[in-house]
Scaffold this motif. Sequence first.
Motif, mmCIF file in Angstrom:
data_model
loop_
_atom_site.group_PDB
_atom_site.id
_atom_site.type_symbol
_atom_site.label_atom_id
_atom_site.label_comp_id
_atom_site.label_asym_id
_atom_site.label_seq_id
_atom_site.Cartn_x
_atom_site.Cartn_y
_atom_site.Cartn_z
ATOM 1 N N SER A 19 0.800 -1.222 0.000
ATOM 2 C CA SER A 19 0.000 0.000 0.000
ATOM 3 C C SER A 19 0.835 1.275 0.000
ATOM 4 O O SER A 19 0.445 2.268 -0.626
ATOM 5 C CB SER A 19 -0.997 0.006 1.168
ATOM 6 N N GLN A 20 1.982 1.305 0.649
ATOM 7 C CA GLN A 20 2.792 2.529 0.659
ATOM 8 C C GLN A 20 3.301 2.843 -0.748
ATOM 9 O O GLN A 20 3.393 4.016 -1.137
ATOM 10 C CB GLN A 20 3.965 2.432 1.631
ATOM 11 N N TYR A 21 3.599 1.823 -1.529
ATOM 12 C CA TYR A 21 4.088 2.016 -2.890
ATOM 13 C C TYR A 21 2.959 2.496 -3.806
ATOM 14 O O TYR A 21 3.150 3.394 -4.626
ATOM 15 C CB TYR A 21 4.688 0.718 -3.434
ATOM 16 N N ILE A 22 1.798 1.893 -3.644
ATOM 17 C CA ILE A 22 0.652 2.278 -4.458
ATOM 18 C C ILE A 22 0.197 3.689 -4.096
ATOM 19 O O ILE A 22 -0.164 4.487 -4.970
ATOM 20 C CB ILE A 22 -0.493 1.260 -4.312
ATOM 21 N N ALA A 23 0.252 4.026 -2.822
ATOM 22 C CA ALA A 23 -0.099 5.390 -2.401
ATOM 23 C C ALA A 23 0.825 6.411 -3.062
ATOM 24 O O ALA A 23 0.381 7.491 -3.486
ATOM 25 C CB ALA A 23 -0.039 5.511 -0.881
ATOM 26 N N ALA A 24 2.089 6.084 -3.182
ATOM 27 C CA ALA A 24 3.033 6.990 -3.853
ATOM 28 C C ALA A 24 2.663 7.147 -5.328
ATOM 29 O O ALA A 24 2.697 8.252 -5.873
ATOM 30 C CB ALA A 24 4.460 6.464 -3.712
ATOM 31 N N ALA A 25 2.283 6.049 -5.968
ATOM 32 C CA ALA A 25 1.886 6.102 -7.377
ATOM 33 C C ALA A 25 0.631 6.947 -7.560
ATOM 34 O O ALA A 25 0.551 7.774 -8.481
ATOM 35 C CB ALA A 25 1.664 4.688 -7.908
ATOM 36 N N VAL A 26 -0.338 6.773 -6.682
ATOM 37 C CA VAL A 26 -1.583 7.541 -6.779
ATOM 38 C C VAL A 26 -1.323 9.024 -6.510
ATOM 39 O O VAL A 26 -1.882 9.890 -7.187
ATOM 40 C CB VAL A 26 -2.659 6.961 -5.833
ATOM 41 N N SER A 27 -0.474 9.315 -5.555
ATOM 42 C CA SER A 27 -0.114 10.717 -5.295
ATOM 43 C C SER A 27 0.511 11.366 -6.529
ATOM 44 O O SER A 27 0.272 12.535 -6.810
ATOM 45 C CB SER A 27 0.856 10.812 -4.115
ATOM 46 N N ALA A 28 1.281 10.585 -7.277
ATOM 47 C CA ALA A 28 1.883 11.103 -8.505
ATOM 48 C C ALA A 28 0.802 11.439 -9.533
ATOM 49 O O ALA A 28 0.921 12.420 -10.268
ATOM 50 C CB ALA A 28 2.872 10.094 -9.076
#
Length: 99
Positions: A19-28
């Motif tokens: 989830s931390q990686y996906i959250a970074a992608a979504v923030s981008a």
Amino acid sequence: MISAEITIIPIGTSGTSLSQYIAAAVSALDEVGIKYEISGMGTLMETNNPKELFKAIEAAHEAVFTEGTNRVATSIKIDDRRDTERTMKDKVTSVKKKL
């Protein structure tokens, strides 16, 4: 209207939670400003601009590296329909009417 779905998989993480990686992608994606919807298995995006789509995909993919992984697998599906304006919502509504 272009609809696309991406699935981003960080490889070689220290645990099973992503989830931390996906959250970074979504923030981008927020930074790019593209319209999107997340699901448990991927992220849907829509735009009329192919350059915006590819900019968003690149931003999401690269954001996962900033979280400390050294390998990322990104799958992309694109539906580029130019004969009519159909949004993601329109497509879902069309199927639901037929159920």
